[in-house]
Design a protein around this motif. Sequence first.
Motif, PDB file in Angstrom:
ATOM      1  N   GLU A 309     -29.867  47.876  24.250  1.00  0.00           N
ATOM      2  CA  GLU A 309     -29.279  47.343  25.484  1.00  0.00           C
ATOM      3  C   GLU A 309     -28.969  45.847  25.330  1.00  0.00           C
ATOM      4  O   GLU A 309     -27.895  45.385  25.712  1.00  0.00           O
ATOM      5  N   THR A 310     -29.926  45.114  24.741  1.00  0.00           N
ATOM      6  CA  THR A 310     -29.722  43.670  24.566  1.00  0.00           C
ATOM      7  C   THR A 310     -28.543  43.412  23.637  1.00  0.00           C
ATOM      8  O   THR A 310     -27.712  42.541  23.892  1.00  0.00           O
ATOM      9  N   GLU A 311     -28.486  44.197  22.530  1.00  0.00           N
ATOM     10  CA  GLU A 311     -27.374  43.984  21.578  1.00  0.00           C
ATOM     11  C   GLU A 311     -26.032  44.296  22.213  1.00  0.00           C
ATOM     12  O   GLU A 311     -25.060  43.572  22.021  1.00  0.00           O
ATOM     13  N   SER A 312     -25.981  45.365  22.984  1.00  0.00           N
ATOM     14  CA  SER A 312     -24.687  45.751  23.571  1.00  0.00           C
ATOM     15  C   SER A 312     -24.291  44.811  24.703  1.00  0.00           C
ATOM     16  O   SER A 312     -23.130  44.703  25.050  1.00  0.00           O
ATOM     17  N   GLY A 313     -25.282  44.096  25.258  1.00  0.00           N
ATOM     18  CA  GLY A 313     -24.985  43.190  26.380  1.00  0.00           C
ATOM     19  C   GLY A 313     -24.601  41.794  25.938  1.00  0.00           C
ATOM     20  O   GLY A 313     -24.423  40.903  26.754  1.00  0.00           O
ATOM     21  N   THR A 314     -24.420  41.585  24.600  1.00  0.00           N
ATOM     22  CA  THR A 314     -24.076  40.259  24.078  1.00  0.00           C
ATOM     23  C   THR A 314     -22.802  39.750  24.730  1.00  0.00           C
ATOM     24  O   THR A 314     -21.824  40.451  24.820  1.00  0.00           O
ATOM     25  N   GLY A 315     -22.855  38.524  25.193  1.00  0.00           N
ATOM     26  CA  GLY A 315     -21.635  37.943  25.780  1.00  0.00           C
ATOM     27  C   GLY A 315     -21.707  37.907  27.290  1.00  0.00           C
ATOM     28  O   GLY A 315     -21.171  37.018  27.922  1.00  0.00           O
ATOM     29  N   SER A 316     -22.414  38.868  27.887  1.00  0.00           N
ATOM     30  CA  SER A 316     -22.492  38.869  29.347  1.00  0.00           C
ATOM     31  C   SER A 316     -23.824  38.271  29.795  1.00  0.00           C
ATOM     32  O   SER A 316     -24.658  38.923  30.400  1.00  0.00           O
ATOM     33  N   LEU A 317     -24.015  37.023  29.421  1.00  0.00           N
ATOM     34  CA  LEU A 317     -25.284  36.344  29.720  1.00  0.00           C
ATOM     35  C   LEU A 317     -25.329  35.902  31.183  1.00  0.00           C
ATOM     36  O   LEU A 317     -24.359  35.355  31.680  1.00  0.00           O
ATOM     37  N   PRO A 318     -26.474  36.153  31.874  1.00  0.00           N
ATOM     38  CA  PRO A 318     -26.545  35.665  33.248  1.00  0.00           C
ATOM     39  C   PRO A 318     -26.466  34.131  33.269  1.00  0.00           C
ATOM     40  O   PRO A 318     -26.951  33.473  32.352  1.00  0.00           O
ATOM     41  N   ALA A 319     -25.865  33.601  34.332  1.00  0.00           N
ATOM     42  CA  ALA A 319     -25.630  32.155  34.387  1.00  0.00           C
ATOM     43  C   ALA A 319     -26.856  31.378  34.872  1.00  0.00           C
ATOM     44  O   ALA A 319     -26.811  30.163  35.002  1.00  0.00           O
ATOM     45  N   ASP A 320     -27.980  32.076  35.102  1.00  0.00           N
ATOM     46  CA  ASP A 320     -29.150  31.398  35.684  1.00  0.00           C
ATOM     47  C   ASP A 320     -29.730  30.338  34.740  1.00  0.00           C
ATOM     48  O   ASP A 320     -29.983  30.607  33.572  1.00  0.00           O
ATOM     49  N   PRO A 321     -30.018  29.138  35.280  1.00  0.00           N
ATOM     50  CA  PRO A 321     -30.731  28.149  34.451  1.00  0.00           C
ATOM     51  C   PRO A 321     -32.222  28.517  34.417  1.00  0.00           C
ATOM     52  O   PRO A 321     -32.827  28.774  35.469  1.00  0.00           O
ATOM     53  N   ILE A 322     -32.786  28.574  33.236  1.00  0.00           N
ATOM     54  CA  ILE A 322     -34.190  28.975  33.103  1.00  0.00           C
ATOM     55  C   ILE A 322     -34.981  27.811  32.515  1.00  0.00           C
ATOM     56  O   ILE A 322     -34.569  27.219  31.507  1.00  0.00           O
ATOM     57  N   ASP A 323     -36.138  27.563  33.107  1.00  0.00           N
ATOM     58  CA  ASP A 323     -36.995  26.489  32.603  1.00  0.00           C
ATOM     59  C   ASP A 323     -37.886  27.059  31.499  1.00  0.00           C
ATOM     60  O   ASP A 323     -38.853  27.780  31.752  1.00  0.00           O
ATOM     61  N   LEU A 324     -37.520  26.737  30.239  1.00  0.00           N
ATOM     62  CA  LEU A 324     -38.274  27.295  29.101  1.00  0.00           C
ATOM     63  C   LEU A 324     -39.709  26.767  29.057  1.00  0.00           C
ATOM     64  O   LEU A 324     -40.619  27.465  28.628  1.00  0.00           O
ATOM     65  N   CYS A 325     -39.897  25.520  29.547  1.00  0.00           N
ATOM     66  CA  CYS A 325     -41.244  24.944  29.529  1.00  0.00           C
ATOM     67  C   CYS A 325     -42.207  25.783  30.366  1.00  0.00           C
ATOM     68  O   CYS A 325     -43.351  26.032  29.966  1.00  0.00           O
ATOM     69  N   ALA A 326     -41.694  26.233  31.525  1.00  0.00           N
ATOM     70  CA  ALA A 326     -42.533  27.061  32.404  1.00  0.00           C
ATOM     71  C   ALA A 326     -42.912  28.355  31.697  1.00  0.00           C
ATOM     72  O   ALA A 326     -44.053  28.829  31.780  1.00  0.00           O
ATOM     73  N   ILE A 327     -41.939  28.923  30.958  1.00  0.00           N
ATOM     74  CA  ILE A 327     -42.205  30.179  30.240  1.00  0.00           C
ATOM     75  C   ILE A 327     -43.245  29.944  29.140  1.00  0.00           C
ATOM     76  O   ILE A 327     -44.181  30.731  28.965  1.00  0.00           O
ATOM     77  N   VAL A 328     -43.091  28.809  28.432  1.00  0.00           N
ATOM     78  CA  VAL A 328     -44.055  28.493  27.359  1.00  0.00           C
ATOM     79  C   VAL A 328     -45.459  28.315  27.966  1.00  0.00           C
ATOM     80  O   VAL A 328     -46.440  28.867  27.452  1.00  0.00           O
ATOM     81  N   ASP A 329     -45.523  27.576  29.071  1.00  0.00           N
ATOM     82  CA  ASP A 329     -46.836  27.346  29.714  1.00  0.00           C
ATOM     83  C   ASP A 329     -47.496  28.664  30.114  1.00  0.00           C
ATOM     84  O   ASP A 329     -48.675  28.901  29.838  1.00  0.00           O
ATOM     85  N   ASP A 330     -46.716  29.541  30.778  1.00  0.00           N
ATOM     86  CA  ASP A 330     -47.253  30.841  31.212  1.00  0.00           C
ATOM     87  C   ASP A 330     -47.747  31.652  30.023  1.00  0.00           C
ATOM     88  O   ASP A 330     -48.823  32.259  30.054  1.00  0.00           O
TER      89      ASP A 330
END
Length: 469
Positions: A309-330
């Motif tokens: 699913e991820t491979e076939s969805g290449t190119g249609s990336l959601p436009a949401d800004p994601i805070d990577l620091c928060a993900i790393v902390d979690d």
Amino acid sequence: MSSRPKTKYAVPVAIRLTLWYAGIFTISSLLAFSIFYFSIAKIIYDRTDEDMLEDVQELSVLLEEEGYRALKREFKEEAESDGADEIFFRLIGRDGTTRFSTDLTGWPNLASPEKIVSSLAKGEPPAIETTNFPNREYATRIVTGNLVDDHILQIGQSFKEDDEFLEIFRSIFSVTLPIIMVIAGLFGWFMARKALQGVREVTAAAIDISEGDLSRRVHETGRGDEIDLLANTFNTMLDRIQTLITSMQDMTDNIAHDLRNPLTRIRGIAETSLLNTPSADDFKFVIGNTIEECDRLLHMINTMLDITETESGTGSLPADPIDLCAIVDDACDLFQPLAEDKNINFSCSCEKPAIVQGNKQQLQRMLGNLIDNALKYTGENGKVKVRLFHQEAMIVLDIADSGIGIDKNDIDSIFKRFYRCDASRTKTGSGLGLSLVQAIVKAHKGEIGVTSESKKGSNFRVTLPAYNK
Ligand code: ADP
């Protein structure tokens, strides 16, 4: 299966090209000949006119200097040398009557040039005209001009010689044209076959491939022309298809292998418990094991579906800004207990702000898999360090461990589905985690790389483009 409809009476390209070539060549030859022919004809006719006008002048001088007798003699001599049937001379008075002439029987009904006489009387230049006589095969060019003493001279010259010369031209061309057409056709056929040689080779290769020979390639000439480009593109496409099919075959083998193992285990446990007289505890053990194996199978199948699913969805990336620091902390909070269990020195650092565009869940899974691997393949008292920092317009995620490392022979294969290094076989795993990580990184327009030394540790580095509003 659908098959392409065939055109019943399709004319092969080689024949069409040949016809075009022969046609264009013939038309060009016709055009060149026509231009040449009409130019030559004009030159010849102009020269005849010039000669006749010169004659008028010379004979005028002769009349002036030597009189009628000399003029008469000259008429006679000229008519005899050219042939009485080819040329005539006529001396006309101002009243339009003929004073004397050469033999005019070859030109019956030769009109009295009254109109011309009157216009010549007004001092106009000599008149030149072409006349067709019914008894003559060729037309006659007639020049009428003033002589001295109020006399008018008329010279008639048959076009026989000129037209015969032009006729030779026409007949030479009518013989050579069919030869030119045949040569053009043969040459066109040769050129078309040569030009289409590459296309024929590609077709032959395509037929062989459709019959199952995937190793077949088209010969590349290296000339860099369109056909060479076609052959090159075709071969590149075949390389990709072959790689794809080989990896699909590998994957099918791997799936069969990896699904067979848990299924065999489930069946083995069930069979053994049936052979003995099972107690309630035995049943619990069998059921517990079956659930565990089923979970493993389900996890494997779900991960495979996620990768696809991820491979076939290449190119249609959601436009949401994601805070990577928060993900790393979690993630660090989540894995801290596991690291403590193994007494691993686990540290995380983050250079803020680290915003990327993408899918939060996928980024969490990517980081989770990488940290999980680092902790899984690092022994007790080891070290795992997660760092997030900026590098120009990119955000870099660096996960370094002091674990078992990856052999240099394995390093190129670890991102392949189901690939597991021998050194890690003692640990649980499916060989799908890094394939999913790579698919997620690619979907986020990033890159992943790894450096590692066997028994010393590994360093996974993910580079993602920073979010740009
Ligand atoms: P697995 O479920 O086996 O961990 P992965 O796709 O995550 O599958 O990883 C593929 C293989 O790459 C692993 O089986 C292991 O051999 C090797 N590998 C991945 N991460 C590390 C690491 N941090 N240290 C050593 N080997 C690793």
